[in-house]
Design an enzyme around this catalytic site. Structure first.
Site, PDB file in Angstrom:
ATOM      1  N   GLU A 107       0.929  -1.181  -0.116  1.00 13.03           N
ATOM      2  CA  GLU A 107      -0.135   0.067  -0.235  1.00 13.03           C
ATOM      3  C   GLU A 107       0.874   1.072   0.039  1.00 13.03           C
ATOM      4  O   GLU A 107       1.836   1.126   0.759  1.00 13.03           O
ATOM      5  CB  GLU A 107      -0.751   0.107   1.230  1.00 13.03           C
ATOM      6  CG  GLU A 107      -2.084  -0.688   1.187  1.00 13.03           C
ATOM      7  CD  GLU A 107      -1.566  -2.168   2.000  1.00 13.03           C
ATOM      8  OE1 GLU A 107      -0.723  -2.127   3.054  1.00 13.03           O
ATOM      9  OE2 GLU A 107      -2.419  -3.079   2.091  1.00 13.03           O
ATOM     10  N   TYR A 119       7.464   2.367  -7.774  1.00 16.39           N
ATOM     11  CA  TYR A 119       6.999   1.067  -7.780  1.00 16.39           C
ATOM     12  C   TYR A 119       6.430   0.761  -9.340  1.00 16.39           C
ATOM     13  O   TYR A 119       6.623  -0.419  -9.760  1.00 16.39           O
ATOM     14  CB  TYR A 119       5.722   0.946  -6.861  1.00 16.39           C
ATOM     15  CG  TYR A 119       6.086   0.928  -5.428  1.00 16.39           C
ATOM     16  CD1 TYR A 119       7.251   0.241  -4.861  1.00 16.39           C
ATOM     17  CD2 TYR A 119       5.420   1.933  -4.666  1.00 16.39           C
ATOM     18  CE1 TYR A 119       7.362   0.424  -3.422  1.00 16.39           C
ATOM     19  CE2 TYR A 119       5.735   1.960  -3.133  1.00 16.39           C
ATOM     20  CZ  TYR A 119       6.665   1.301  -2.810  1.00 16.39           C
ATOM     21  OH  TYR A 119       7.213   1.304  -1.409  1.00 16.39           O
TER      22      TYR A 119
HETATM   23  C1  LIG Z   1      10.541   5.845  -2.808  1.00 18.73           C
HETATM   24  C2  LIG Z   1      12.319   5.733  -2.561  1.00 18.73           C
HETATM   25  C3  LIG Z   1      12.417   4.548  -1.554  1.00 18.73           C
HETATM   26  C4  LIG Z   1      13.114   5.466  -3.773  1.00 18.73           C
HETATM   27  O1  LIG Z   1      14.403   5.312  -3.350  1.00 18.73           O
HETATM   28  P1  LIG Z   1      15.555   5.807  -4.286  1.00 18.73           P
HETATM   29  O2  LIG Z   1      16.740   4.968  -3.744  1.00 18.73           O
HETATM   30  O3  LIG Z   1      15.775   7.170  -4.389  1.00 18.73           O
HETATM   31  O4  LIG Z   1      15.244   5.157  -5.523  1.00 18.73           O
HETATM   32  P2  LIG Z   1      16.124   4.666  -7.008  1.00 18.73           P
HETATM   33  O5  LIG Z   1      17.223   5.866  -7.191  1.00 18.73           O
HETATM   34  O6  LIG Z   1      16.251   3.046  -6.761  1.00 18.73           O
HETATM   35  O7  LIG Z   1      14.824   4.766  -8.229  1.00 18.73           O
HETATM   36  C5  LIG Z   1      14.573   3.983  -9.122  1.00 18.73           C
HETATM   37  C6  LIG Z   1      13.514   4.410  -9.804  1.00 18.73           C
HETATM   38  O8  LIG Z   1      12.305   4.896  -9.055  1.00 18.73           O
HETATM   39  C7  LIG Z   1      11.881   6.099  -9.741  1.00 18.73           C
HETATM   40  N1  LIG Z   1      12.097   7.168  -8.804  1.00 18.73           N
HETATM   41  C8  LIG Z   1      12.627   7.114  -7.608  1.00 18.73           C
HETATM   42  N2  LIG Z   1      12.619   8.389  -7.028  1.00 18.73           N
HETATM   43  C9  LIG Z   1      11.896   8.946  -7.769  1.00 18.73           C
HETATM   44  C10 LIG Z   1      11.369  10.391  -7.586  1.00 18.73           C
HETATM   45  N3  LIG Z   1      11.687  11.270  -6.519  1.00 18.73           N
HETATM   46  N4  LIG Z   1      10.646  10.814  -8.796  1.00 18.73           N
HETATM   47  C11 LIG Z   1      10.226  10.335  -9.781  1.00 18.73           C
HETATM   48  N5  LIG Z   1      10.634   9.001  -9.721  1.00 18.73           N
HETATM   49  C12 LIG Z   1      11.571   8.306  -8.990  1.00 18.73           C
HETATM   50  C13 LIG Z   1      12.741   6.282 -11.105  1.00 18.73           C
HETATM   51  O9  LIG Z   1      12.189   5.878 -12.120  1.00 18.73           O
HETATM   52  C14 LIG Z   1      14.079   5.751 -10.684  1.00 18.73           C
HETATM   53  O10 LIG Z   1      14.824   5.269 -11.916  1.00 18.73           O
HETATM   54  P3  LIG Z   1      15.660   6.333 -12.812  1.00 18.73           P
HETATM   55  O11 LIG Z   1      16.724   7.012 -11.635  1.00 18.73           O
HETATM   56  O12 LIG Z   1      16.358   5.277 -13.689  1.00 18.73           O
HETATM   57  O13 LIG Z   1      14.704   7.311 -13.368  1.00 18.73           O
HETATM   58  C15 LIG Z   1      12.874   6.772  -1.774  1.00 18.73           C
HETATM   59  O14 LIG Z   1      12.182   8.106  -2.351  1.00 18.73           O
HETATM   60  C16 LIG Z   1      12.464   7.054  -0.420  1.00 18.73           C
HETATM   61  O15 LIG Z   1      13.040   6.607   0.568  1.00 18.73           O
HETATM   62  N6  LIG Z   1      11.266   7.848  -0.148  1.00 18.73           N
HETATM   63  C17 LIG Z   1      10.718   8.284   1.187  1.00 18.73           C
HETATM   64  C18 LIG Z   1      10.331   6.810   2.031  1.00 18.73           C
HETATM   65  C19 LIG Z   1       8.942   6.195   1.205  1.00 18.73           C
HETATM   66  O16 LIG Z   1       7.997   7.061   0.912  1.00 18.73           O
HETATM   67  N7  LIG Z   1       9.088   4.912   0.996  1.00 18.73           N
HETATM   68  C20 LIG Z   1       8.060   4.422  -0.054  1.00 18.73           C
HETATM   69  C21 LIG Z   1       6.724   4.146   1.059  1.00 18.73           C
HETATM   70  S1  LIG Z   1       7.275   2.879   2.337  1.00 18.73           S
END
Ligand SMILES: CC(C)(COP(=O)(O)OP(=O)(O)OC[C@H]1O[C@@H](n2cnc3c(N)ncnc32)[C@H](O)[C@@H]1OP(=O)(O)O)[C@@H](O)C(=O)NCCC(=O)NCCS
Length: 150
Positions: A107, A119
């Site tokens: 979720e 996701y």
């Molecule tokens: C969601 C989260 C875990 C992604 O972590 P991350 O290490 O930055 O993700 P990645 O670098 O592996 O990103 C992989 C892909 O996800 C997408 N993505 C990640 N962050 C993004 C952003 N801020 N905006 C748009 N797309 C995004 C992109 O498609 C990216 O691929 P690309 O870099 O080739 O475009 C991070 O933003 C986070 O920790 N957020 C706060 C906690 C949270 O909301 N967790 C999820 C709910 S529990």
């Protein structure tokens, strides 16, 4: 980035302080320490990604029948956008498959655009919505339910 210094391993109680610091910084609605502790006590599977022994991100999940429930994935703010969550979730798929899981369910807040993009890139599809699922600043917020086959 020197990928050879990256290590992914199970989360342990000694990691809690680092994990809580990342949680508080990265989430608008962070889990309390008690929730993290309870997941460890209940032996929910979980992984941390560390670089040079410092934790950069973590994922907490659970198994129900043949379904893996992704409960929390977080990357430390200054390390976001570098592919670390992708590495972590791939490691989770691997572990869940070994445990016999067929799919991953999660979720996510409908306002959490970075997570929704992440996701979607990972191949998750929306399978439903739970209205008023999360508390929010205004009142309540819907959860989008997403699923991906393993
Ligand atoms: C969601 C989260 C875990 C992604 O972590 P991350 O290490 O930055 O993700 P990645 O670098 O592996 O990103 C992989 C892909 O996800 C997408 N993505 C990640 N962050 C993004 C952003 N801020 N905006 C748009 N797309 C995004 C992109 O498609 C990216 O691929 P690309 O870099 O080739 O475009 C991070 O933003 C986070 O920790 N957020 C706060 C906690 C949270 O909301 N967790 C999820 C709910 S529990």
């Amino acid at each position: 980035m020197n990928s050879s210094s990256i290590n992914i391993r199970p989360l342990e109680v000694v990691d809690l302080e680092q994990v809580i610091n990342i949680e508080l910084e990265a989430h608008d609605y962070p889990w309390k320490k008690s929730i993290h502790l309870s997941c460890i006590e209940q032996e929910y599977p979980s992984l941390v990604l560390e670089q040079n022994s410092s934790i950069i991100g973590y994922v907490v999940f659970n198994y129900l029948f043949d379904e893996c429930h992704l409960m929390n994935i977080t990357t430390s703010v200054s390390y976001q956008g570098k592919g670390f969550a992708s590495q972590l979730i791939q490691a989770m798929y691997k572990k869940a498959k070994v445990a016999g899981m067929q799919s991953v369910l999660l979720e996510v807040r409908e306002s959490n655009q970075p997570a929704l993009s992440f996701y979607t890139k990972e191949g998750f599809e929306e399978i439903g919505r739970r209205p008023n699922y999360y508390p929010s600043q205004d009142s309540r917020e819907a959860a989008i339910v997403m699923r991906r086959s393993l």
